[in-house]
Design an enzyme around this catalytic site. Sequence first.
Site, PDB file in Angstrom:
ATOM      1  N   CYS A 289     -33.069  25.150  -1.678  1.00 22.01           N
ATOM      2  CA  CYS A 289     -32.376  24.995  -2.959  1.00 22.01           C
ATOM      3  C   CYS A 289     -32.392  23.525  -3.398  1.00 22.01           C
ATOM      4  O   CYS A 289     -33.459  23.025  -3.739  1.00 22.01           O
ATOM      5  CB  CYS A 289     -30.981  25.588  -2.854  1.00 22.01           C
ATOM      6  SG  CYS A 289     -30.318  26.006  -4.465  1.00 22.01           S
TER       7      CYS A 289
ATOM      8  N   GLU B 221     -29.826  29.882   5.252  1.00 20.98           N
ATOM      9  CA  GLU B 221     -28.757  29.618   6.225  1.00 20.98           C
ATOM     10  C   GLU B 221     -27.531  30.492   5.964  1.00 20.98           C
ATOM     11  O   GLU B 221     -26.623  30.556   6.789  1.00 20.98           O
ATOM     12  CB  GLU B 221     -28.394  28.122   6.212  1.00 20.98           C
ATOM     13  CG  GLU B 221     -27.525  27.639   5.076  1.00 20.98           C
ATOM     14  CD  GLU B 221     -28.250  27.537   3.729  1.00 20.98           C
ATOM     15  OE1 GLU B 221     -29.423  27.956   3.615  1.00 20.98           O
ATOM     16  OE2 GLU B 221     -27.614  27.052   2.780  1.00 20.98           O
TER      17      GLU B 221
ATOM     18  N   HIS C 174     -30.919  30.419  -0.133  1.00 19.24           N
ATOM     19  CA  HIS C 174     -30.228  29.814   1.019  1.00 19.24           C
ATOM     20  C   HIS C 174     -30.397  30.649   2.293  1.00 19.24           C
ATOM     21  O   HIS C 174     -29.531  31.482   2.593  1.00 19.24           O
ATOM     22  CB  HIS C 174     -28.726  29.703   0.714  1.00 19.24           C
ATOM     23  CG  HIS C 174     -28.381  28.639  -0.255  1.00 19.24           C
ATOM     24  ND1 HIS C 174     -27.858  27.424   0.129  1.00 19.24           N
ATOM     25  CD2 HIS C 174     -28.474  28.592  -1.600  1.00 19.24           C
ATOM     26  CE1 HIS C 174     -27.652  26.678  -0.940  1.00 19.24           C
ATOM     27  NE2 HIS C 174     -28.013  27.364  -2.001  1.00 19.24           N
TER      28      HIS C 174
HETATM   29  N1  GLN Z   1     -28.184  23.454  -8.842  1.00 19.06           N
HETATM   30  C1  GLN Z   1     -28.240  22.561  -7.725  1.00 19.06           C
HETATM   31  C2  GLN Z   1     -29.044  21.320  -8.053  1.00 19.06           C
HETATM   32  O1  GLN Z   1     -29.769  21.315  -9.003  1.00 19.06           O
HETATM   33  C3  GLN Z   1     -28.826  23.213  -6.500  1.00 19.06           C
HETATM   34  C4  GLN Z   1     -27.913  24.317  -6.060  1.00 19.06           C
HETATM   35  C5  GLN Z   1     -27.960  24.594  -4.590  1.00 19.06           C
HETATM   36  O2  GLN Z   1     -28.510  23.834  -3.805  1.00 19.06           O
HETATM   37  N2  GLN Z   1     -27.314  25.667  -4.213  1.00 19.06           N
HETATM   38  O3  GLN Z   1     -28.942  20.353  -7.375  1.00 19.06           O
END
Ligand code: GLN
Length: 202
Positions: free
Chosen positions: A85, A183, A181
């Site tokens: 992410c 994890e 995610h």
């Molecule tokens: N929206 C977040 C970002 O742009 C990422 C979200 C996440 O890591 N769950 O940094």
Amino acid sequence: MRNIKIGVLGFQGAIEEHVEATRRALKEVGTSGEVNVVKKLEEVEKLDGLIIPGGESTVIGSMMKQMGIIDYLRQTGGIPLFGTCAGMIVLAKKIRDRVLGDTSQPTAGILDVTVERNSFGRQGDSFEAELEIPAIGGLYRGVFIRAPIVVNVGDKVEVLCRLNGRIVAVRQEKIIATAFHPELANDPRIHMFFIKKIILSD
Ligand code: GLN
């Protein structure tokens, strides 16, 4: 195989969850290794693999830059990396925001993709989806939280997974990145996939 050293970058985000998931995955793979939270360049330099968790990419990227970790990753281009992410965002070569368009924020720029931040919009803030990931053996439950997507990939980038046609997991040599995610999924297979990449690159 020697004792492999995996670090979870500890500035912000889902850190402990990655530590737990990686420890479980090491057991499942049946290899000995240790997993530690790392923040300093000296700690990162000793690793065989680094995980960059989800969280807030602007914060994580700025801290990585400040601590010299971005420069290190650019220079060596070497150790296996796993970004989830926000962790995917900070590895990307190009970033754009779904609402703001092209944006600039500190990133390592070593994963040859363009990533769109917050790509699912408000309604898609947080959701789970059944994914098909052949590289880990098929169906997988993805947890998405304000997730990015990959909108463009370079030649060396292999697409590992799409959700409704949109790219949500990629691999470029020793770098694995997911928009979701792993994890939080209570399923160790993607961490196991990463550990196997570390062992192979030894
Ligand atoms: N929206 C977040 C970002 O742009 C990422 C979200 C996440 O890591 N769950 O940094």
